[in-house]
Design an enzyme around this catalytic site. Structure first.
Site: not given
Ligand code: PRP
Length: 175
Positions: A43, A98-99, A102, A130, A151-152, A158, A165
């Site tokens: 992400g 980081e994107d 959560d 978030k 859900f963003v 993604d 993305r």
């Molecule tokens: C998503 C996002 C962060 C993480 C945040 O990654 O990119 O890395 O979840 O969530 P958290 O704070 O609850 O851990 P994902 O696992 O979907 O992988 P991706 O980056 O490949 O989409």
């Protein structure tokens, strides 16, 4: 996903404005240093690609990959390393990009991994926070935007199935 299913939360212009400001701050912070920037994949790739273009700093790029969501919209709670760095991090100033934060589980796991490699410093910057969903406390130096518990996706994040993305805006599923 059909574009009638989502609405824009943070426009591409606002994203760029926020990143430009942060890039200028980081340019000051890292003045005279040679740093390693680590986008967290997948992400974080788009945020990092824009951010480094707003940073006038000597930097190298390494990548870390982590996944916790798989094809689900809810975190599995279990973080997996999907890609590791190649350069040594020991004695280096590391900027982790980081994107979204959560639950915080992904960043907690990745920060622990990086710290175990003895960098001189570690700074973590995140595009979206978030906060309401946090499960573990994580030290983040800067979050540019807060987002509600929806859900963003877009701008690196993604939609279900791993798509969208490439949207230039951060969007949210309509409720
Ligand atoms: C998503 C996002 C962060 C993480 C945040 O990654 O990119 O890395 O979840 O969530 P958290 O704070 O609850 O851990 P994902 O696992 O979907 O992988 P991706 O980056 O490949 O989409």
């Amino acid at each position: 996903m059909n574009d009638t299913d989502w609405e824009v939360l943070i426009s591409a212009d606002r994203i760029q404005e926020g990143i430009r400001k942060l890039g200028a701050e980081l340019t000051e912070i890292y003045s005279g240093k040679k740093i390693i920037v680590i986008p967290l994949l997948r992400g974080g790739f788009m945020f990092a690609a824009d951010l480094v273009r707003y940073m006038d700093v000597d930097l190298q790029i390494e990548f870390l990959g982590a996944a916790s969501y798989g094809e689900q919209t809810q975190s599995s709670g279990e973080v997996r390393l999907t890609l590791d760095t190649t350069l040594p991090l020991s004695g280096r100033d590391v900027l982790l990009v980081e994107d979204i934060i959560d639950t915080g589980l992904t960043l907690a796991y990745i920060q622990k991994l990086i710290k175990s490699r003895n960098p001189t410093s570690l700074r973590t910057i995140v595009l979206l926070d978030k906060e309401i969903r946090r499960k573990v406390a994580v030290e983040v130096n800067e979050c540019i935007f807060s987002v509600p518990d929806r859900f963003v996706f877009g701008y690196g994040l993604d939609s279900p199935g791993g798509f969208d993305r490439n949207l230039p805006d951060i969007v949210a599923l309509k409720e």
